[in-house]
Design a protein around this motif. Structure first.
Motif, PDB file in Angstrom:
ATOM      1  N   GLY A 609      83.105 -49.565  19.507  1.00 25.70           N
ATOM      2  CA  GLY A 609      82.320 -49.690  18.742  1.00 25.70           C
ATOM      3  C   GLY A 609      81.088 -48.606  18.563  1.00 25.70           C
ATOM      4  N   PHE A 610      80.654 -47.910  19.760  1.00 22.12           N
ATOM      5  CA  PHE A 610      79.626 -46.909  19.957  1.00 22.12           C
ATOM      6  C   PHE A 610      80.361 -45.712  20.267  1.00 22.12           C
ATOM      7  CE2 PHE A 610      77.505 -51.023  20.058  1.00 22.12           C
ATOM      8  CZ  PHE A 610      76.415 -50.810  19.382  1.00 22.12           C
ATOM      9  N   LYS A 611      81.164 -44.896  19.790  1.00 17.62           N
ATOM     10  CA  LYS A 611      81.860 -43.753  20.043  1.00 17.62           C
ATOM     11  C   LYS A 611      80.964 -42.669  20.502  1.00 17.62           C
ATOM     12  CE  LYS A 611      86.124 -44.564  17.657  1.00 17.62           C
ATOM     13  NZ  LYS A 611      87.108 -44.078  16.685  1.00 17.62           N
ATOM     14  N   ASN A 612      79.682 -42.702  20.162  1.00 18.91           N
ATOM     15  CA  ASN A 612      78.690 -41.482  20.435  1.00 18.91           C
ATOM     16  C   ASN A 612      77.896 -41.774  21.486  1.00 18.91           C
ATOM     17  OD1 ASN A 612      79.287 -40.126  17.981  1.00 18.91           O
ATOM     18  ND2 ASN A 612      78.274 -40.955  16.727  1.00 18.91           N
ATOM     19  N   ILE A 613      78.206 -42.900  22.096  1.00 18.60           N
ATOM     20  CA  ILE A 613      77.190 -43.391  23.178  1.00 18.60           C
ATOM     21  C   ILE A 613      78.200 -43.030  24.452  1.00 18.60           C
ATOM     22  CG2 ILE A 613      75.652 -45.028  24.557  1.00 18.60           C
ATOM     23  CD1 ILE A 613      75.123 -46.248  21.805  1.00 18.60           C
ATOM     24  N   ASP A 614      77.513 -42.384  25.728  1.00 18.75           N
ATOM     25  CA  ASP A 614      78.246 -42.308  26.760  1.00 18.75           C
ATOM     26  C   ASP A 614      77.391 -43.254  27.820  1.00 18.75           C
ATOM     27  OD1 ASP A 614      80.704 -40.857  26.571  1.00 18.75           O
ATOM     28  OD2 ASP A 614      79.293 -39.120  26.332  1.00 18.75           O
ATOM     29  N   HIS A 615      78.169 -44.114  28.704  1.00 18.54           N
ATOM     30  CA  HIS A 615      77.553 -44.588  29.678  1.00 18.54           C
ATOM     31  C   HIS A 615      78.115 -43.910  31.104  1.00 18.54           C
ATOM     32  CE1 HIS A 615      76.901 -48.786  32.267  1.00 18.54           C
ATOM     33  NE2 HIS A 615      76.009 -47.909  32.635  1.00 18.54           N
ATOM     34  N   ARG A 616      77.037 -43.554  31.945  1.00 22.14           N
ATOM     35  CA  ARG A 616      77.629 -42.897  33.086  1.00 22.14           C
ATOM     36  C   ARG A 616      76.681 -43.323  34.343  1.00 22.14           C
ATOM     37  NH1 ARG A 616      81.389 -42.143  30.574  1.00 22.14           N
ATOM     38  NH2 ARG A 616      82.074 -39.956  29.612  1.00 22.14           N
ATOM     39  N   GLN A 617      77.470 -43.478  35.670  1.00 21.34           N
ATOM     40  CA  GLN A 617      76.733 -43.491  36.726  1.00 21.34           C
ATOM     41  C   GLN A 617      75.992 -42.402  37.218  1.00 21.34           C
ATOM     42  OE1 GLN A 617      79.224 -45.058  40.047  1.00 21.34           O
ATOM     43  NE2 GLN A 617      77.806 -45.921  41.001  1.00 21.34           N
ATOM     44  N   ILE A 618      74.848 -42.485  37.826  1.00 20.19           N
ATOM     45  CA  ILE A 618      74.203 -41.416  38.397  1.00 20.19           C
ATOM     46  C   ILE A 618      73.653 -41.726  39.901  1.00 20.19           C
ATOM     47  CG2 ILE A 618      73.433 -40.300  36.255  1.00 20.19           C
ATOM     48  CD1 ILE A 618      70.794 -41.447  36.707  1.00 20.19           C
ATOM     49  N   ALA A 619      72.987 -40.731  40.444  1.00 21.79           N
ATOM     50  CA  ALA A 619      72.479 -40.997  41.870  1.00 21.79           C
ATOM     51  C   ALA A 619      73.608 -41.120  42.682  1.00 21.79           C
ATOM     52  CB  ALA A 619      71.585 -42.237  41.836  1.00 21.79           C
ATOM     53  N   ILE A 620      74.583 -40.358  42.592  1.00 21.54           N
ATOM     54  CA  ILE A 620      75.715 -40.072  43.489  1.00 21.54           C
ATOM     55  C   ILE A 620      75.800 -38.757  44.150  1.00 21.54           C
ATOM     56  CG2 ILE A 620      78.187 -39.976  43.906  1.00 21.54           C
ATOM     57  CD1 ILE A 620      78.743 -42.274  42.077  1.00 21.54           C
ATOM     58  N   LEU A 621      75.795 -38.436  45.447  1.00 28.99           N
ATOM     59  CA  LEU A 621      75.619 -37.030  46.016  1.00 28.99           C
ATOM     60  C   LEU A 621      76.773 -36.685  46.358  1.00 28.99           C
ATOM     61  CD1 LEU A 621      72.540 -37.145  48.050  1.00 28.99           C
ATOM     62  CD2 LEU A 621      72.586 -36.463  45.881  1.00 28.99           C
ATOM     63  N   GLU A 622      77.207 -35.236  46.001  1.00 31.19           N
ATOM     64  CA  GLU A 622      78.559 -34.871  46.797  1.00 31.19           C
ATOM     65  C   GLU A 622      77.974 -33.961  48.211  1.00 31.19           C
ATOM     66  OE1 GLU A 622      81.440 -34.009  42.917  1.00 31.19           O
ATOM     67  OE2 GLU A 622      80.075 -32.314  43.667  1.00 31.19           O
ATOM     68  N   THR A 623      78.794 -34.121  49.072  1.00 31.71           N
ATOM     69  CA  THR A 623      78.673 -33.360  50.374  1.00 31.71           C
ATOM     70  C   THR A 623      79.441 -31.825  50.124  1.00 31.71           C
ATOM     71  OG1 THR A 623      80.609 -34.365  51.460  1.00 31.71           O
ATOM     72  CG2 THR A 623      78.379 -35.251  51.648  1.00 31.71           C
ATOM     73  N   SER A 624      79.402 -30.994  50.831  1.00 34.33           N
ATOM     74  CA  SER A 624      80.006 -29.804  50.897  1.00 34.33           C
ATOM     75  C   SER A 624      81.004 -29.477  52.055  1.00 34.33           C
ATOM     76  CB  SER A 624      78.855 -28.732  50.845  1.00 34.33           C
ATOM     77  OG  SER A 624      78.142 -28.902  49.526  1.00 34.33           O
ATOM     78  N   PRO A 625      81.858 -30.229  52.159  1.00 30.39           N
ATOM     79  CA  PRO A 625      82.483 -30.218  53.419  1.00 30.39           C
ATOM     80  C   PRO A 625      83.228 -28.710  53.723  1.00 30.39           C
ATOM     81  CG  PRO A 625      83.823 -31.204  51.824  1.00 30.39           C
ATOM     82  CD  PRO A 625      82.609 -31.012  51.340  1.00 30.39           C
ATOM     83  N   ASN A 626      83.434 -27.771  52.899  1.00 30.43           N
ATOM     84  CA  ASN A 626      84.059 -26.491  53.186  1.00 30.43           C
ATOM     85  C   ASN A 626      83.053 -25.524  53.529  1.00 30.43           C
ATOM     86  OD1 ASN A 626      86.451 -27.547  52.535  1.00 30.43           O
ATOM     87  ND2 ASN A 626      86.142 -26.930  50.149  1.00 30.43           N
ATOM     88  N   SER A 627      81.492 -26.012  53.216  1.00 32.89           N
ATOM     89  CA  SER A 627      80.607 -24.890  53.653  1.00 32.89           C
ATOM     90  C   SER A 627      79.517 -25.403  54.477  1.00 32.89           C
ATOM     91  CB  SER A 627      79.998 -24.466  52.476  1.00 32.89           C
ATOM     92  OG  SER A 627      79.264 -25.468  51.643  1.00 32.89           O
ATOM     93  N   SER A 628      79.378 -26.580  54.836  1.00 34.90           N
ATOM     94  CA  SER A 628      78.377 -27.365  55.515  1.00 34.90           C
ATOM     95  C   SER A 628      79.049 -28.364  56.623  1.00 34.90           C
ATOM     96  CB  SER A 628      77.523 -28.075  54.533  1.00 34.90           C
ATOM     97  OG  SER A 628      76.373 -28.658  55.370  1.00 34.90           O
ATOM     98  N   ASN A 629      78.431 -28.418  57.664  1.00 31.16           N
ATOM     99  CA  ASN A 629      78.842 -29.179  58.709  1.00 31.16           C
ATOM    100  C   ASN A 629      77.975 -30.609  58.950  1.00 31.16           C
ATOM    101  OD1 ASN A 629      76.654 -28.096  59.860  1.00 31.16           O
ATOM    102  ND2 ASN A 629      77.352 -27.678  61.917  1.00 31.16           N
TER     103      ASN A 629
END
Length: 693
Positions: A609-629
C-alpha cells in the motif's frame, strides 16, 4: 578508544597487487585462462582454448524453474500406483542417491574446500548447479518405471541372484560402459553437441563433487543409454538381475564420478607411476580436472587406458593448494554466533549451494519455536565442542583470517541470565586460539558486542586484561563498529540530492553507530535536522528533537533504521496512510520515500500500500576481487550476503589487523576515526554496495 596517531601509519599499508579476474566460471577462453587453479606450467595455452568461443553463450543464462521439484519427485509414486508396479525400488534407489550426494558435498567441504581460500566457486555457478544437480536422479526414477513394467525380472528376481549379478554388472561396466562412455563423450565434444548439450556441464571450470551430476536435460538420456548396459546386458544374457545391484551400481557410480570432480590433489605413486597398472585402470581427480581445463583431453570415465590408447591423455597438475600459507597460521579471528534457523540452512557444511544470498524466511514458523529449536541444537553442540571453526581466508596475500562461532543461539542473547555464559565462551575462545595458533587479533560479530551483553565489547576487553594468562600476550579485541558508522555515513551523503535534504527520521540514533553517524552529519551538514525515535535524550543539539511516535517517520523523506523494532509497531505506525493515492507522489498524504536500514539481520518491513516508499538495506561493503588482493577465500559465506560482500564491522576488524592497530576498539565509537577507517577501506578496494532505488 580512538586510534593513536602515528607518522608511520601509512607504512602499514600493504602493497596492492592487481590479480587476474576469476569472475563467473564459463566455457570461455577468458575463464579458463584466468582460473586460479593453474600456474604457468599447467595453464592451457591459447591454442588449447581458442575453440571455446563457439559454445560460450548457449547455456550461460540458463535458469531452471525449481518451483515444482517436489511434485516431480513424488510423481513416480502416482504413476506406479496407477499402473501397478512396485514403488519401493524406485524410491530406495533415488533417495539413497540424493543422500549420498549431499553427504559427499559435506565431507568434501569439511576436508578440502573450507580451508582452501584459493579455490572459490563463483556464486553464479553455485546457483546454477544447485538448481540442477539432483535432476539426473529424478530422471532416472522416471526411466526405471517402464523398465520395471517391461522387464520385472530385471528388478525383482530372487535374492539369490544378487552375488552373481554384482559380478556381471562389474564386468559389463569394464567391457561395455567404459568404452561406450569414452566415445559418447568425444561425440558430445563435437561443437554442435557441445553447444546444444555438453557445454552446460563445462560451464563449471572449478568443480564440486556434485558437478558430476550437472548436465543439460537432454544429455541425461544419452547417459541412460551409455550406463544402462551395465545391468541391461547381463539381464538379457542371463534373464536375472536385482534392483539392489542396480541401486548399488548407481550410488557407487555417483560416488566415483563425484571423486573425479573433487577439486583436490591426490598423487600416490600407485596412480602416477608409469610402471603402475593403476595409472591406466583408475583415475584421479587431477585426471578429470585436466579434462575441464583442456576440454579436448582426458575423455575417459574411470579408466584412463582409453585416452592412452587413442592419444587423448594429457598430464594436468593442480597447483593452488601448493600456494596456501601454513595451516597453523592464523592472524585474525572474527567471533560469530548462530543467528537462527535460517543461519543453519546457509552453512556450507549443510548445503554449499545456499552459502550465499539472503537468509531464508520461515513465514509460518513462530520465532519462539524457531529460537527454541536453535537453543536445543546449541545445547547439544556445546556437549561436544565450545566453538565451531568456519571458513579460512587470506588478507593481502600475507595474513590469515578465520570465522569461528561460539555455540550460542539467539535465545542466549535475549535472556540476561545467559549473558555471563556468552562472555565466558568468548573469552575462552580467545584464549584457546591464542594458545593453539598465537592469534592476537579478535573481532566481535553482531550480538557478541551487544550493549546489554558486554557494553559494546568493553566487558570482554576488561576480562581479557584481568586474566593473568593474557599478560604480555598483546591480544586485541575489536568491534569494527567504526567502519560500520563510516559506511552508513557515506551511504547517506552519497544519496542524490542529499545536500538538499531538510530532515531525517532516525530509529536507533542512541546506539553507538547511530550516535556517531548523527554527530558526523551535524558537523558536515549543519543545517540538517533530526527527529529521533527514542525516550532517552543522548544528543544535545538544536537540530535534534525526540519523539515517541513512530508514525512521525511518514513526515520525513528519509528514514534511517539502526534498531530492530517489531513488525506490529511498524504496522501500527503506517496504518493511517496505508493504501493512500500513489498515482503522483505529490498527492500522497506522507513525505516518506526512502527507508535505509543497517540493522542485522535485515528484516523487510511490510510496505503493502506504499508504492512510493522503498525499504533498502545499507552498510554492506563490496570488495574488488578483480583489482585488489585485499581478501581471498570464503570470508563472505554464511552471512546472508552475496559473494564478494562483507559487513563493515567484519571488514573494519580485518583492516585493524592489516594496519597493525595496537589498541582495543570497544565501547563508544571515536568519530575522528571514521574518516581514517573509510580511507583505509577505499585503499583496499572496499566500497558501499550501490543502492537500487
Amino acid at each position: 578508544m580512538c586510534m593513536p596517531t602515528s607518522k608511520d601509519a601509512s607504512a602499514a599499508t600493504a602493497k596492492l597487487t592487481t590479480i587476474s579476474s576469476t569472475g563467473d566460471a564459463s566455457s570461455s577462453e577468458t575463464a579458463i585462462l584466468a582460473n586460479n587453479a593453474y600456474d604457468e606450467n599447467t595453464r592451457p595455452t591459447k591454442d588449447d582454448t581458442k575453440h571455446f568461443k563457439a559454445v560460450t553463450s548457449t547455456h550461460s543464462d540458463h535458469v531452471r524453474n525449481t518451483k515444482y521439484d517436489l511434485l516431480w519427485f513424488l510423481l513416480p509414486a502416482l504413476i506406479c500406483q496407477l499402473i501397478g508396479t512396485p514403488i519401493y525400488a524406485i524410491y530406495a534407489i533415488g533417495i539413497t542417491r540424493l543422500i549420498s550426494t549431499r553427504l559427499t558435498l559435506t565431507v568434501h567441504y569439511l576436508l578440502f574446500d573450507k580451508d582452501n581460500y584459493l579455490n572459490k566457486i563463483p556464486q553464479k555457478q553455485l546457483e546454477r548447479e544447485g538448481d540442477d544437480y539432483m535432476v539426473g536422479a529424478v530422471v532416472h526414477m522416471f526411466a526405471q518405471i517402464p523398465l520395471q513394467v517391461l522387464f520385472p525380472a530385471m528388478f525383482f528376481s530372487d535374492a539369490s541372484v544378487i552375488g552373481p549379478s554384482a559380478y556381471r554388472a562389474f564386468i559389463s561396466h569394464i567391457l561395455l560402459v567404459e568404452p561406450l562412455y569414452y566415445f559418447a563423450h568425444r561425440w558430445l565434444h563435437i561443437p554442435e553437441n557441445m553447444k546444444s548439450m555438453h557445454g552446460f556441464h563445462h560451464l563449471s571450470i572449478s568443480t564440486l563433487p556434485s558437478t558430476s551430476l550437472v548436465q543439460n536435460f537432454h544429455e541425461h538420456f544419452v547417459y541412460i543409454a551409455v550406463f544402462g548396459p551395465a545391468f541391461l546386458a547381463p539381464f538379457l544374457l542371463f534373464w536375472e538381475m536385482h534392483w539392489t545391484i542396480i541401486g548399488a551400481y548407481l550410488v557407487l557410480f555417483d560416488l566415483i564420478n563425484a571423486y573425479g570432480h573433487m577439486n583436490i590433489k591426490y598423487r600416490h605413486p600407485i596412480f602416477t607411476s608409469k610402471y603402475s597398472p593403476f595409472q591406466y585402470l583408475f583415475y584421479t581427480p587431477e585426471f578429470h580436472l585436466g579434462h575441464h581445463a583442456f576440454f579436448r583431453a582426458n575423455y575417459a570415465l574411470f579408466m584412463p587406458i582409453w585416452d592412452h590408447m587413442f592419444g587423448t591423455w594429457r598430464t594436468y597438475k593442480k597447483t593452488d593448494s601448493d600456494r596456501l600459507l601454513p595451516a597453523k597460521q592464523q592472524d585474525f579471528v572474527f567471533i560469530g554466533h548462530n543467528a537462527g534457523l535460517a543461519h543453519f540452512s546457509t552453512c556450507p557444511e549443510w548445503d554449499v549451494y545456499a552459502a550465499y544470498g539472503p537468509f531464508r524466511t520461515y513465514k509460518y514458523l513462530p520465532y519462539q519455536v524457531e529460537f527454541l529449536f536453535c537453543a536445543m541444537v546449541g545445547f547439544f553442540c556445546r556437549m561436544i565442542m565450545s566453538a565451531y571453526t568456519c571458513s579460512r581466508y587470506m588478507i593481502n596475500d600475507r595474513l590469515i583470517g578465520r570465522v569461528i562461532c561460539i555455540c550460542r543461539t539467539p535465545i542466549d542473547y535475549i535472556k540476561p541470565s545467559r549473558y555471563r555464559l556468552v562472555n565466558k565462551d568468548i573469552v575462552k575462545l580467545i584464549k584457546d586460539q591464542n594458545k593453539a595458533y598465537g592469534t592476537k587479533c579478535f573481532g566481535l560479530g553482531n550480538l557478541n558486542k551487544m550493549k546489554q551483553v558486554n557494553d559494546g565489547g568493553k566487558l570482554i576487553s576488561e576480562m581479557v586484561k584481568a586474566d593473568p594468562y593474557f599478560k604480555d600476550k598483546g591480544v586485541k579485541v575489536w568491534t569494527g563498529d567504526t567502519m560500520t558508522a563510516a559506511s552508513v555515513y557515506h551511504q547517506l551523503i552519497d544519496l542524490p540530492d542529499f545536500d538538499k535534504l531538510e530532515s531525517i527520521f532516525f530509529v536507533g540514533a542512541n546506539g553507538k553507530i547511530g550516535n556517531a553517524v548523527c554527530k558526523q552529519l551535524l558537523i558536515s551538514h549543519p543545517k540538517l535536522k533530526f527527529e529521533i525515535y527514542s525516550l532517552a535524550h543522548t544528543l544535545d543539539h538544536p537540530n535534534v528533537t525526540y519523539t515517541s511516535e513512530l508514525g512521525h517517520l511518514l513526515n520525513h523523506k528519509l528514514v534511517v533504521l539502526g534498531k530492530q523494532l517489531s513488525h506490529k509497531k511498524y504496522a501500527k505506525a503506517l496504518a493511517p496512510a496505508r493504501g493512500a493515492s500513489t498515482k503522483k507522489s505529490e498527492l500522497t498524504p506522507y513525505k516518506c520515500r526512502l527507508i535505509l536500514d543497517y540493522t542485522v539481520p535485515y528484516m523487510p518491513i511490510d510496505l503493502k500500500g506504499f508504492k512510493n516508499i522503498d525499504h533498502r538495506q545499507i552498510a554492506i561493503l563490496e570488495t574488488s576481487p578483480n583489482s585488489s588482493n585485499f581478501l581471498k577465500g570464503h570470508f563472505d559465506i554464511g552471512f546472508g550476503l552475496e559473494q564478494h560482500e562483507i559487513y563493515p564491522c567484519h571488514a573494519g576488524c580485518i583492516l585493524n589487523t592489516l594496519y597493525g592497530r595496537e589498541t582495543d576498539e570497544v565501547g563508544e565509537i571515536c568519530v575522528n576515526d571514521m574518516m581514517t577507517m573509510w580511507k583505509r577501506g577505499m585503499e583496499q578496494g572496499l566500497r558501499n554496495k550501490p543502492l537500487k532505488v
